[in-house]
Design a protein around this motif. Structure first.
Motif, PDB file in Angstrom:
ATOM      1  N   GLU A 217       0.832  -1.211   0.000  1.00 43.85           N
ATOM      2  CA  GLU A 217       0.000   0.000   0.000  1.00 43.85           C
ATOM      3  C   GLU A 217       0.865   1.258   0.000  1.00 43.85           C
TER       4      GLU A 217
ATOM      5  N   GLU B 248     -10.693   7.429  -7.477  1.00 41.24           N
ATOM      6  CA  GLU B 248     -10.485   6.446  -6.425  1.00 41.24           C
ATOM      7  C   GLU B 248     -10.821   5.046  -6.930  1.00 41.24           C
ATOM      8  N   SER B 249     -11.775   4.965  -7.825  1.00 44.84           N
ATOM      9  CA  SER B 249     -12.143   3.682  -8.414  1.00 44.84           C
ATOM     10  C   SER B 249     -10.976   3.100  -9.208  1.00 44.84           C
TER      11      SER B 249
ATOM     12  N   TYR C  90      -8.447   1.904  -6.707  1.00 45.16           N
ATOM     13  CA  TYR C  90      -8.984   0.684  -6.102  1.00 45.16           C
ATOM     14  C   TYR C  90      -8.700  -0.525  -6.981  1.00 45.16           C
ATOM     15  N   ARG C  91      -9.082  -0.430  -8.259  1.00 48.21           N
ATOM     16  CA  ARG C  91      -8.919  -1.553  -9.189  1.00 48.21           C
ATOM     17  C   ARG C  91      -7.447  -1.885  -9.445  1.00 48.21           C
TER      18      ARG C  91
ATOM     19  N   GLU D 190      -6.058  -3.568  -6.324  1.00 46.52           N
ATOM     20  CA  GLU D 190      -6.606  -4.920  -6.254  1.00 46.52           C
ATOM     21  C   GLU D 190      -5.864  -5.844  -7.230  1.00 46.52           C
TER      22      GLU D 190
ATOM     23  N   ASN E 267     -17.080  -5.888  -3.228  1.00 49.08           N
ATOM     24  CA  ASN E 267     -17.101  -4.457  -3.539  1.00 49.08           C
ATOM     25  C   ASN E 267     -17.056  -3.678  -2.240  1.00 49.08           C
TER      26      ASN E 267
ATOM     27  N   ASP F 138     -14.629   2.018  -0.432  1.00 49.17           N
ATOM     28  CA  ASP F 138     -13.540   2.878  -0.879  1.00 49.17           C
ATOM     29  C   ASP F 138     -12.206   2.140  -0.830  1.00 49.17           C
ATOM     30  N   PHE F 139     -11.184   2.835  -1.255  1.00 43.59           N
ATOM     31  CA  PHE F 139      -9.839   2.266  -1.330  1.00 43.59           C
ATOM     32  C   PHE F 139      -9.346   1.801   0.038  1.00 43.59           C
TER      33      PHE F 139
ATOM     34  N   LEU G 127     -10.751  -1.524   1.092  1.00 46.76           N
ATOM     35  CA  LEU G 127     -10.092  -2.621   0.377  1.00 46.76           C
ATOM     36  C   LEU G 127      -8.764  -2.968   1.039  1.00 46.76           C
TER      37      LEU G 127
END
Length: 108
Positions: free
Chosen positions: A7, A24-25, A28-29, A32, A47, A50-51, A54
């Motif tokens: 991270e 942010e999406s 996130y992806r 991941e 799902n 938010d980040f 996750l």
């Protein structure tokens, strides 16, 4: 690399790739996708809001996996320490006359 280190490195490097993580999406992806495959399979279908959610879940899964691994290792060590050693088995066979080290064949 554990999730905490990943991270920190991900966030640090994302500053240089702002076009790749514009939302942010996106962040996130991409985060991941970069998880090791053992963690990825646990989080890919989930799902999170938010980040940070996750990241937190990935850290908890990693901790659980480490605990399970440590537990399994402890069980294997305990089990193997209860079993007679190979050298003891060979010594017992030799003393009983069922094995001969000079000829390389079993005695009858």
């Amino acid at each position: 690399m554990n999730v905490s280190k990943y991270e920190k490195e991900f966030v640090r490097l994302s500053k240089y790739a702002q076009k790749l993580v514009t939302t942010e999406s996106d962040m996130y992806r991409r985060f991941e996708w970069g998880l090791n495959e053992d963690l990825y399979v646990y989080v890919v279908g989930l799902n999170f809001e938010d980040f940070s959610s996750l990241v937190e879940r990935a850290q908890k899964i990693e901790e659980g996996m480490k605990r399970q691994s440590d537990k399994n290792l402890g069980q294997r060590v305990a089990t193997s320490s209860k079993a007679p050693s190979v050298t003891k088995k060979v010594r017992d066979l030799r003393e009983s006359g069922n094995i001969s080290f000079t000829s390389g064949q079993r005695s009858k």
